[in-house]
Each structure stands twice: as C-alpha cells, then as structure tokens.
Design an enzyme around this catalytic site. Structure first.
Site, PDB file in Angstrom:
ATOM      1  N   HIS A 122     -26.908  19.916  -2.451  1.00  0.00           N
ATOM      2  CA  HIS A 122     -25.461  20.147  -2.501  1.00  0.00           C
ATOM      3  C   HIS A 122     -25.040  20.069  -3.978  1.00  0.00           C
ATOM      4  CE1 HIS A 122     -21.178  19.001  -2.031  1.00  0.00           C
ATOM      5  NE2 HIS A 122     -21.247  19.410  -0.792  1.00  0.00           N
ATOM      6  N   ASP A 124     -29.292  11.445  -1.968  1.00  0.00           N
ATOM      7  CA  ASP A 124     -27.977  11.817  -1.453  1.00  0.00           C
ATOM      8  C   ASP A 124     -28.041  11.679   0.071  1.00  0.00           C
ATOM      9  OD1 ASP A 124     -25.894  13.202  -0.282  1.00  0.00           O
ATOM     10  OD2 ASP A 124     -26.042  14.960  -1.589  1.00  0.00           O
ATOM     11  N   GLN A 156     -25.622  13.402   4.448  1.00  0.00           N
ATOM     12  CA  GLN A 156     -25.937  13.947   5.779  1.00  0.00           C
ATOM     13  C   GLN A 156     -27.022  13.130   6.472  1.00  0.00           C
ATOM     14  OE1 GLN A 156     -24.163  16.302   7.102  1.00  0.00           O
ATOM     15  NE2 GLN A 156     -23.121  17.115   5.304  1.00  0.00           N
ATOM     16  N   LYS A 184     -17.995  11.411   6.965  1.00  0.00           N
ATOM     17  CA  LYS A 184     -18.973  12.182   7.747  1.00  0.00           C
ATOM     18  C   LYS A 184     -19.624  11.325   8.824  1.00  0.00           C
ATOM     19  CE  LYS A 184     -20.128  15.115   3.823  1.00  0.00           C
ATOM     20  NZ  LYS A 184     -19.515  16.406   4.094  1.00  0.00           N
ATOM     21  N   CYS A 222     -21.403  24.671  -0.570  1.00  0.00           N
ATOM     22  CA  CYS A 222     -21.584  23.931  -1.837  1.00  0.00           C
ATOM     23  C   CYS A 222     -23.050  23.868  -2.229  1.00  0.00           C
ATOM     24  CB  CYS A 222     -21.000  22.523  -1.757  1.00  0.00           C
ATOM     25  SG  CYS A 222     -19.242  22.501  -1.463  1.00  0.00           S
TER      26      CYS A 222
END
Ligand code: PMP
Length: 405
Positions: A116, A193, A196, A219, A359
């Site tokens: 991303h 990261d 997700q 999220k 993104c």
C-alpha cells in the site's frame, strides 16, 4: 460463526445493503458505539493532567485500553504500543523518526511490490532524503512476495525490510516468519504493515519476531482516527521523538528538553481517548468471536466467492489461487468494463465494493491494469452477500454487452 447483523446498527438499519468494502473500513458493532458514549457520559476529562479523580479515571481508561489492545496483538510489553491515528501515521513515525536516525547514505531499504502507498512512499522518500538505495522485491505470478528474490535483495547494507502482513489489493497473506528471517539474517529491521492482518488473523506480535507492527482501528471494528504500532522496546528507545509537545517531555529547559518514558515519548498532545476506548471494545468483541473462528468464516466465504465468480465468463480474479492463501479479499476485472463503471452499477443493487488502484499504483502497474474491483468480507458477511454480488455482476454483464469479455 454466527454474527447477528443486529449487532451492527448501520447494517440493521439498512437490511438490503450488501457491504463488501471492509478492507477499506469495517462497520462498527453496537458494543463499540456504546463504549464511546459511556466514556463521554461517565469518564471524560483530559488524561495525565489532573490530580482530580475524574482525570485519573480518564487516564486509566486510556491506558487500560492500551493494555487490552496489546494483549489482543500478543504484545506483552503494553508500553511499547504507541497510539497513532492509524497505520499511515505509524509507518510515517517509523520511516521519519527511526529512519532518519538509522538509515544513511549507501544503505539499502527494501519494500515489496505488494505494498500500500502508506508502506511504500514513506520508505521511498526516506531513501531519497538520506541517499539510500530503494529496492522493490517483485511478486510471483500468483501475487506472493518472491522470497528467492528477497533473499538476494536483502544484503548486508540493508537496514529495512518493509512489508505487509496481508495485501489490501490482492488479499495475499505473506509468510511473515520467512520474511523476518531474511531481514534479520542480514541485520535489517523487519517492519510489518498489519492494517489488513490484525483485523482478520490472530496476531502474536512477540512470536512473529517483527521489529514493529502497525495497525488501524477502523479496519478491525473500531473507530476511525485510532491505531498504532507495537514495537520492540529497544527499537523505540533508540528512536528520537516524532512530534514534540505536551505529555512527551520530562523537563523543558530554556535551551533543551529531556523526554518522557514510553509510551508518552511518542504521544505528544491530548490523546484520542475515545478512540482507544472504542478500539478496546472492538478487540473484546473480536475476542468474543475468537480470531480462529473469524479466519475460518472468511476462508469459507472467500472460497465460495472464488467458486461463484469463476462461473462468470470474462471475469478475471487477481492474486493467489486459493482461499487459504488469501484474506477475505477478492480483486477482479470483468472484460474491459472500467472498474468504476462496474462498481457504480453494483451500487444500484446496494452492493458496496471498491474500485480503483487501492492505493497500490506500483502493484497495479505490475499487473498491467489501471484498476480492479475489490470485494472484501468480514464477520458480518454471509454467502447471501456473495450471491447478491454475483447476481449484480451478471446483470452488469448483460448491460455492458460486448465489453463484458
Ligand atoms: N496499509 C494497508 C495494507 C491498508 O490496507 C491501509 C488502508 N487502506 C493502510 C495501510 C492505511 O491505513 P490507514 O488509512 O488506516 O492509515
């Protein structure tokens, strides 16, 4: 897993809505909304600042939330969880504060093709600013990080390997343990990261071995504007402050300042207590469902979606072939229908999907597409939602005729 749609006021109020955009942001259970309201009705004051009991209660609400969220993420050292506005701010904190102190001219910074922009641009710009070399590890044909290439790219002068736990654009679940091993063998930091990852997979920060793991509350059923990074304490202690101001100082002299201990050193200004309290309620809700059950639910929905989408001629699914290799994300194109047109048509049937580059422009370029349609699933989705998506796609295919491939 049995999640009542009535737990989610927005979904309960709009029974025909088919919400398939949880990778962008999740809907919020009543428990989260109630926790925020209750905080304001019973506990609100500026934490840390007051000697009075109400301020003490707000301080406890804030740090109690930190402890709950750290426990959920498998981090024993709760004070090494720094709250930020979300993943973007957390990754910028690492790239800016840690990066400028530890990455120098001639060093190498490695990211993957799947990132991303939030885990790509901060490292690219750090490398440009200090004169380091910025390298991108490519992916295999089915959207996995090419570990063989990564082994070659991560050389002795590599300081950072920045990678996602799960790709927001393709759903690919990365093998964190292998990537960490490659980074650490070369003496590089492994920054993950988790935007997700944390909402969908059981995360055990202490076992994963990453040096830092960033996440976004919104999220994972929590409110917007809260998230953070869990990191190794020694890494944070070797990182200068990111922002200066109230709370993060120890002593301010006319000519210089000393800084507070963790986590305060990285949390300048009045904190987002309602966000932390709301996110703590969200992780309690997820704990109640059980993350293994959440994962099993998503695998089964994704498997069903892959099967059903395969019955539509001209529809091309990107990324890993199996449901097991991906999170609840299915990105696809249909003939040469523009993804924006397709998502607008789906919206007519109340089906909410995302269309665009997600993104991840460097990834889209490698896939040789400008955009995809992305359907993403979470705890409140059902096979009926997949059926609604497929029915709406079939209608769109008829409307678009020859363009539908
Ligand atoms: N990384 C990934 C993989 C994401 O999916 C997102 C959100 N789309 C981000 C980073 C940025 O998260 P946020 O906008 O919450 O800061």
């Amino acid at each position: 897993m049995n999640v009542a749609r009535t737990d989610f006021p927005l979904l309960a109020a709009q029974p025909s809505l088919v919400y398939l955009d949880s990778a962008a942001t999740a809907q919020k259970p009543r428990a989260v909304l109630d926790a925020i309201r209750d905080y304001y009705e019973t506990t609100n004051a500026n934490p840390h600042r007051g000697a009075y009991r109400l301020s003490g209660a707000a301080t406890e609400a804030y740090h109690g939330a930190r402890r709950d969220i750290a426990r959920f993420l498998g981090a024993a050292d709760a004070d090494a969880l720094i709250f930020t506005r979300g993943t973007t701010e957390a990754l910028n904190l690492l790239a800016t504060a840690w990066g400028h102190a530890h990455v120098h001219r001639g060093d190498r910074v490695v990211v993957t093709r799947l990132e991303h922009h939030a885990n790509f641009v901060p490292w690219q710009q750090l490398a440009r600013a200090v004169g380091a070399e910025f390298r991108i590890c490519e992916m295999t044909h089915d959207g996995q990080v090419d570990l063989d290439q990564l082994r070659l790219l991560v050389t002795a002068n590599t300081r950072v390997v920045a990678f996602g736990h799960v790709s927001n654009a393709l759903g690919t679940i990365n093998d964190v343990t292998d990537i960490v091993k490659i980074a650490h063998t070369a003496g590089a930091m492994a920054f993950c990261d988790g935007a997700q990852g944390a909402p969908h997979l059981r995360v055990d920060f202490d076992a994963l071995g990453v040096d830092a793991y960033a996440f976004s509350g919104h999220k994972m059923l929590g409110p917007m504007g809260i998230g953070g990074v869990v990191a190794r304490r020694s890494l944070l202690e070797a990182t200068p402050p990111y922002q200066y101001g109230g709370d993060m100082i120890e002593y301010v002299f006319d000519g210089d300042t000393t800084f507070n201990v963790l986590p305060h050193k990285f949390e300048a200004g009045t904190p987002n207590v309602e966000g932390a309290v709301g996110l703590a309620a969200a992780v309690r809700y997820l704990d109640g469902l059980g993350m293994d059950a959440v994962r099993a639910h998503e695998v089964s929905l994704t498997r069903y979606a892959l099967q059903q989408l395969a019955t539509i001629d001209g529809l091309h699914v990107q990324g890993p072939a199996t449901a097991e290799a991906r999170s609840g994300v299915v990105s696809f194109t249909l003939g040469d229908i523009h993804p924006h047109d397709l998502s607008t048509m789906l919206d007519v049937d109340g089906v909410c999907v995302r269309a665009g580059h997600h993104c991840a422009q460097p990834l889209m370029r490698a896939l040789r597409v400008n955009a995809t349609v992305r359907a993403s699933f979470y705890v409140y989705n059902t096979p009926a939602d997949v059926d609604a998506l497929v029915a709406s796609l079939r209608k769109a295919k008829v409307r678009f005729g020859a363009h539908a491939g």
